[in-house]
Design an enzyme around this catalytic site. Structure first.
Site, PDB file in Angstrom:
ATOM      1  N   CYS A   1       0.823  -1.327  -0.048  1.00 13.51           N
ATOM      2  CA  CYS A   1      -0.056  -0.131  -0.132  1.00 13.51           C
ATOM      3  C   CYS A   1       0.867   1.123   0.039  1.00 13.51           C
ATOM      4  O   CYS A   1       0.180   2.663   0.040  1.00 13.51           O
ATOM      5  CB  CYS A   1      -0.806   0.093   1.065  1.00 13.51           C
ATOM      6  SG  CYS A   1      -2.287  -1.339   0.920  1.00 13.51           S
TER       7      CYS A   1
ATOM      8  N   HIS B   1      -9.159   4.188  -1.927  1.00 12.24           N
ATOM      9  CA  HIS B   1      -7.771   3.410  -1.639  1.00 12.24           C
ATOM     10  C   HIS B   1      -7.596   2.952  -3.071  1.00 12.24           C
ATOM     11  O   HIS B   1      -7.475   1.729  -2.845  1.00 12.24           O
ATOM     12  CB  HIS B   1      -7.640   2.790  -0.396  1.00 12.24           C
ATOM     13  CG  HIS B   1      -6.393   2.376  -0.303  1.00 12.24           C
ATOM     14  ND1 HIS B   1      -5.247   2.800  -0.781  1.00 12.24           N
ATOM     15  CD2 HIS B   1      -5.878   1.201   0.666  1.00 12.24           C
ATOM     16  CE1 HIS B   1      -4.160   2.101  -0.407  1.00 12.24           C
ATOM     17  NE2 HIS B   1      -4.501   1.140   0.528  1.00 12.24           N
TER      18      HIS B   1
END
Lengths: 390, 137
Positions: free
Chosen positions: A87, A332
């Site tokens: 991430c 996201h």
């Protein structure tokens, strides 16, 4: 450091994040690149770009190399590198571009990040490591982060309501942010009463599954005047990895990798956490943002609940955190996430953040990602600091 | 999925075999140790064995999982002590046959030997955790 080249951000672009079934990854990348070129004060053309870094974890299997960026943008005959770092992919791509410019190897670098999350991803249950026995079998994303929440509540008396306040704050900001996936507001009861995903985290503690792309242009001090008279400078950058398996008890209530990456970035910038005026941090889950306050040094370890209670990270607080709505509201799309965060800090420092502009006349802004490694055994964090002053 | 990885980790999975770093005492489990994850030394290692009763350091209760899991599924970070002396190993532990309301940080949990899943018809056995008998609420 004097022999190194100073690095400036001169352009930021992104598309509206959301469930973008009608757009391919190429469509999203081209639109973000176009938006970024248009954002440069004195203009920029694709021919000005010397090298590019492309952040994507390629979750939909359509961009395995740098060519995934070249095809939609026409950027050929130059170094184009694909970056993947869980991430922290987008922020790692930005950091890689910055390091090349800082070293004097590149004058104009494009950073682009994109992810098609909704074409294939299984969302929250992705990463359950079905083929493992001990190392992360059945450990989903909400479980990995939720383990910190249970322990934080036990050890420091952090309350469910304090954790929920992060979601309330970020949705409040996201409702004002034009590129956000979710633009609704909620209160603490809504969060606490939303369906349980993984105790102690509920649906409104979790970021959505979102498609998106973002792009940033970074240039060397030698050419910055050709593009703008109002650049934002890269003051520092850090990146680190760690694992809860190493036995450090702090890894049960936070992420030592964030502490390490932030330490590197503060040192390079010659500042401390107290100097940060605005931040975009990784709130994949509410608890992630709460422990990140502590890991970044915005408050003492264990005081994350008191920090949100104090109102300091609110949009009108002393240190606004996630003015864009964060991952919880904005979304996201993994490769794009860190790039969009850098862009928001750039806008904030230029005073161009519109309805979510911090009103504390920010000098320094910080961007942070935390990612989890294969089989949920470790974490990787990247921190970048931008400054109005060179 | 393929079988060879499970051949390599069979002693760990079925007998809780682990390795202790001779330089810093850190315990590697379940993989074959190489460089030490904690002290970074290309260490020599002593074979050791974990006790199948550990301590819950944190936990969650998962409600959403792929079909092959029962839900709600409690999952803990466990510290598993060595049979003799030394530091514990820190591992993930999946619970079974336990009411999620009966789990708390600091409690002991007992490893029970179970068939965890199959790989191409080959059953993989290892430990899941429960609240110990006699300690049930």
């Amino acid at each position: 450091m004097s022999s190194e080249t100073d690095v400036a951000v001169v352009g930021a672009g992104m598309i509206d994040f959301g469930e973008l079934f009608e757009q391919s990854i190429d469509d999203m990348l081209a639109a973000a690149f176009r938006d970024c070129l248009d954002d440069v004060d004195k203009g920029m053309s694709p021919a000005d770009v010397d090298a590019a870094w492309f952040g994507t974890i390629d979750i939909a299997d359509n961009a395995s190399s740098g060519l995934g960026l070249s095809h939609p943008t026409g950027l050929f005959e130059m170094p184009v590198t694909r970056v993947e770092n869980a991430c922290a992919t987008g922020s790692s791509a930005f950091r890689s571009a910055v390091e090349s410019v800082r070293a004097g190897n590149t004058d104009v670098a494009l950073v682009a990040g994109a992810e098609k999350m909704r074409d294939s991803a299984a969302g929250l249950i992705e990463g359950a490591a079905l083929d493992q026995v001990w190392r992360g079998r059945g450990v989903t994303m909400p479980a990995f982060f939720g383990l910190r929440a249970t322990r934080h509540m036990e050890e420091y008396g952090t309350t469910r309501e304090q954790i929920a306040k992060i979601s309330v704050k970020n949705h409040e900001n996201g409702a004002k942010y034009p590129h956000a996936h979710y633009r609704f507001t909620c209160d603490v009861d809504d969060v606490v009463d939303s369906p349980q995903v993984t105790y102690p985290l509920n649906l409104y503690d979790c970021c959505p599954v979102t498609d998106g792309a973002a792009a940033t242009l970074v240039v060397s001090e030698d050419v910055v005047d050709e593009f703008t008279d109002d650049p934002i400078w890269v003051a520092g950058s850090g990146l680190s990895v760690d694992s809860f398996e190493r036995g450090n008890d702090e890894s049960l209530v936070g992420f030592p990798a964030t502490e390490q990456a932030a330490g590197q970035a503060y040192e390079q910038a010659g500042i401390t956490a107290d100097d940060i005026d605005v931040a975009e941090v990784h709130d994949c889950f509410t608890i992630t943002e709460l422990v990140t306050y502590e890991d970044l040094g915005f408050c003492e370890k264990g005081d994350g609940g008191a920090f949100i209670d104090s109102g300091e990270p609110l949009l009108d607080g002393e240190t606004p955190v996630n003015p864009s709505g964060g991952l919880l509201a904005k979304g996201h799309p993994i490769g794009a996430t860190g790039v969009a965060q850098v862009n928001e800090i750039y806008e904030q420092l230029r005073g161009e953040a519109g309805a979510v502009q911090a009103d504390n006349d920010p000098e320094y802004g910080l961007q942070h990602n935390i990612g989890i490694g294969r089989n949920a055994t470790g974490s990787v964090s990247c921190v970048n600091i931008l400054s109005r002053q060179r | 999925m393929f079988e060879p990885p499970y051949t390599r980790t069979r002693a760990a999975n079925e007998r809780l075999r682990a390795h202790e770093c001779d330089a810093c005492g850190w315990v590697s489990f379940p993989e074959q140790p190489q460089f030490c994850k904690r002290c970074g030394v290309d260490a020599s290692w002593s074979e050791t064995r974990l006790h199948p009763r550990g301590t819950v350091r944190s936990y969650v209760v998962q409600q959403r999982l792929p079909e092959e899991f029962e839900t709600p599924l409690p999952l803990a970070v466990m510290d598993m002590p060595q049979e003799e002396s030394g530091e514990p190993a820190r591992v993930y532990g999946l619970f079974t046959e336990t009411d999620p309301a009966d789990i708390e940080i600091g409690m002991e949990a007992e490893g029970v030997f179970r068939r965890v899943f199959d790989v191409a018809g080959l059953p993989i056995h290892s430990f899941k955790f429960t609240r110990p008998r006699g300690d049930r609420l």
